[in-house]
Motif scaffolding. Sequence first.
Motif, mmCIF file in Angstrom:
data_model
loop_
_atom_site.group_PDB
_atom_site.id
_atom_site.type_symbol
_atom_site.label_atom_id
_atom_site.label_comp_id
_atom_site.label_asym_id
_atom_site.label_seq_id
_atom_site.Cartn_x
_atom_site.Cartn_y
_atom_site.Cartn_z
ATOM 1 N N LEU A 172 0.851 -1.200 0.000
ATOM 2 C CA LEU A 172 0.000 0.000 0.000
ATOM 3 C C LEU A 172 0.881 1.243 0.000
ATOM 4 O O LEU A 172 1.964 1.235 0.617
ATOM 5 N N LEU A 173 0.402 2.295 -0.650
ATOM 6 C CA LEU A 173 1.156 3.550 -0.688
ATOM 7 C C LEU A 173 0.161 4.707 -0.743
ATOM 8 O O LEU A 173 -0.812 4.663 -1.507
ATOM 9 N N SER A 174 0.414 5.734 0.077
ATOM 10 C CA SER A 174 -0.449 6.931 0.091
ATOM 11 C C SER A 174 0.245 8.067 -0.621
ATOM 12 O O SER A 174 1.452 8.279 -0.446
ATOM 13 N N LEU A 175 -0.536 8.830 -1.398
ATOM 14 C CA LEU A 175 0.007 10.068 -1.981
ATOM 15 C C LEU A 175 -1.054 11.150 -1.951
ATOM 16 O O LEU A 175 -2.248 10.866 -1.776
ATOM 17 N N SER A 176 -0.603 12.388 -2.106
ATOM 18 C CA SER A 176 -1.501 13.538 -1.992
ATOM 19 C C SER A 176 -1.276 14.504 -3.145
ATOM 20 O O SER A 176 -0.129 14.849 -3.451
ATOM 21 N N GLY A 177 -2.363 14.956 -3.764
ATOM 22 C CA GLY A 177 -2.257 15.829 -4.934
ATOM 23 C C GLY A 177 -1.560 17.150 -4.670
ATOM 24 O O GLY A 177 -0.725 17.590 -5.460
ATOM 25 N N HIS A 178 -1.894 17.773 -3.520
ATOM 26 C CA HIS A 178 -1.422 19.157 -3.366
ATOM 27 C C HIS A 178 0.069 19.270 -3.075
ATOM 28 O O HIS A 178 0.610 20.371 -3.010
ATOM 29 N N LYS A 179 0.751 18.132 -2.911
ATOM 30 C CA LYS A 179 2.209 18.193 -2.756
ATOM 31 C C LYS A 179 2.904 18.059 -4.105
ATOM 32 O O LYS A 179 4.115 18.159 -4.185
ATOM 33 N N LEU A 180 2.123 17.750 -5.157
ATOM 34 C CA LEU A 180 2.779 17.591 -6.460
ATOM 35 C C LEU A 180 2.069 18.368 -7.559
ATOM 36 O O LEU A 180 1.892 17.878 -8.658
ATOM 37 N N TYR A 181 1.648 19.594 -7.215
ATOM 38 C CA TYR A 181 1.154 20.558 -8.199
ATOM 39 C C TYR A 181 -0.241 20.224 -8.731
ATOM 40 O O TYR A 181 -0.640 20.683 -9.787
ATOM 41 N N ALA A 182 -0.976 19.389 -7.983
ATOM 42 C CA ALA A 182 -2.404 19.175 -8.229
ATOM 43 C C ALA A 182 -3.134 19.889 -7.078
ATOM 44 O O ALA A 182 -2.501 20.373 -6.145
ATOM 45 N N PRO A 183 -4.463 19.943 -7.114
ATOM 46 C CA PRO A 183 -5.134 20.698 -6.051
ATOM 47 C C PRO A 183 -5.186 19.981 -4.710
ATOM 48 O O PRO A 183 -4.895 18.787 -4.620
ATOM 49 N N LYS A 184 -5.590 20.731 -3.708
ATOM 50 C CA LYS A 184 -5.835 20.166 -2.381
ATOM 51 C C LYS A 184 -7.126 19.352 -2.416
ATOM 52 O O LYS A 184 -8.020 19.640 -3.209
ATOM 53 N N GLY A 185 -7.217 18.357 -1.553
ATOM 54 C CA GLY A 185 -8.464 17.594 -1.456
ATOM 55 C C GLY A 185 -8.559 16.435 -2.432
ATOM 56 O O GLY A 185 -9.642 15.891 -2.643
ATOM 57 N N ILE A 186 -7.437 16.081 -3.043
ATOM 58 C CA ILE A 186 -7.412 14.890 -3.900
ATOM 59 C C ILE A 186 -6.136 14.107 -3.585
ATOM 60 O O ILE A 186 -5.074 14.700 -3.353
ATOM 61 N N GLY A 187 -6.257 12.812 -3.566
ATOM 62 C CA GLY A 187 -5.090 11.967 -3.305
ATOM 63 C C GLY A 187 -5.364 10.586 -3.850
ATOM 64 O O GLY A 187 -6.370 10.360 -4.544
ATOM 65 N N ALA A 188 -4.482 9.675 -3.562
ATOM 66 C CA ALA A 188 -4.683 8.311 -4.042
ATOM 67 C C ALA A 188 -4.050 7.337 -3.069
ATOM 68 O O ALA A 188 -3.138 7.685 -2.301
ATOM 69 N N LEU A 189 -4.598 6.126 -3.119
ATOM 70 C CA LEU A 189 -4.027 5.021 -2.355
ATOM 71 C C LEU A 189 -3.770 3.890 -3.332
ATOM 72 O O LEU A 189 -4.675 3.493 -4.076
ATOM 73 N N PHE A 190 -2.536 3.416 -3.353
ATOM 74 C CA PHE A 190 -2.206 2.212 -4.117
ATOM 75 C C PHE A 190 -2.487 1.016 -3.216
ATOM 76 O O PHE A 190 -2.017 0.981 -2.068
ATOM 77 N N ILE A 191 -3.285 0.095 -3.701
ATOM 78 C CA ILE A 191 -3.527 -1.162 -2.970
ATOM 79 C C ILE A 191 -3.150 -2.289 -3.920
ATOM 80 O O ILE A 191 -3.790 -2.462 -4.967
#
Length: 392
Positions: free
Chosen positions: A195-214
């Motif tokens: 599993l891996l967590s990532l967040s949009g607003h740390k990589l030049y996408a907006p706040k309030g979006i992210g993803a989880l790899f399962i």
Amino acid sequence: MNRIYLDHNATTAVDPAVLDAMLPFFSADFGNASSIHTFGQRARSAVETAREQVAALLNARPQEIVFTSGGTESDNHAIFGVVNAATASTKHVITSSVEHEAVLNTCQALEKQCIAVTYLPVKRDGLIELADLRNAIRPDTVLITVMHANNELGTIQSLSEIGRIAADADIYFHTDAVQSVGKIPVDVKSLQLDLLSLSGHKLYAPKGIGALFIKGGARVRQFLYGGHHQRGFRPGTENVAGIVGLGKAAELARISLESDAQRISILRDKLERGLLSRIPDSRANAAGAPRTPNTSNIIFPGIEGEALIIALDLKGLACSTGAACSSGAVEPSHVLTAIGLPASEARASIRFSLGRHTTAADIDPALEIIPAAVAQLRQLSPTYKKEAAARS
Ligand code: PLP
């Protein structure tokens, strides 16, 4: 005033290309990705393209990517999801003492449910000792969750070795990669991640979006309950514009990661060396460890970090401390105390984090503004003046 932004680990500006990709999904292409008509199908197709883009950045398969509201939700989903899916009568989780609150407080919530958690210490360089990890493993350990890059120090844990240890012991392995994705290569296969967590607003996408790899086949209990969106992995009408933005940001990161990292690390080193040489007694935290190319954390003995942040902000320069404000009192950063700094030095530490849009035109004035502000605050510190006099 020309403002200088050196706080990219807090958040990044949405890249203009990301914004362009998102805009149609607020207007002409506003459909619900679950609708079967053309409006819906356009949205669905955009969501699936974004899933492919995010998967490509991580060397994952698109069906292994679940879109979430950000890093915090992804971390909660991963940790509760693995623990709640495990059927053993006792369960144990291993994490590190330098995790973001999104992991630490989730682990503390587990402890309230009588699930045992080991918080691995870190060395002065911010890295865990692999022997400690091996020793912490118990027959009932169900999850190892250790962050990839630290948000305050930029230190990069040796995930490939942790992944090997987890795989050998047949334990699920999650990483909070919120601060590494987009800055350094992240390959879920070679790191043996489940599993891996990532967040949009740390990589030049907006706040309030992210993803989880399962990873396909991993046993992870649903975290939110609702409709059948995202194959039931994450119910809730998809944030189509945010997802499209995250997909575009992932694509941009994949293309420019190497050149950005090279350029940014040169600027970071120039800033760090420049500050250390201009400011007496200053020291960089965890500088000996592998670090993300954009982060520098420096102690300026004799100053209060919060006061320096405010002084710098007045001069148009944005950076941050790792301190948390709780019940009106400023607590020293748990990360800096975990690497062994006394509270006074933790409070005197400042994080500078550069980004894709940082240029030499930011660093040159920063090398004037920061030493001047530190000198001014030290003038106001009777203890620093006394200590400096005693040393000279
Ligand atoms: N994990 C780390 C390492 C972070 O730095 C952050 C945000 O600062 C988070 C998790 C939380 O991510 P989000 O703001 O998307 O909820």
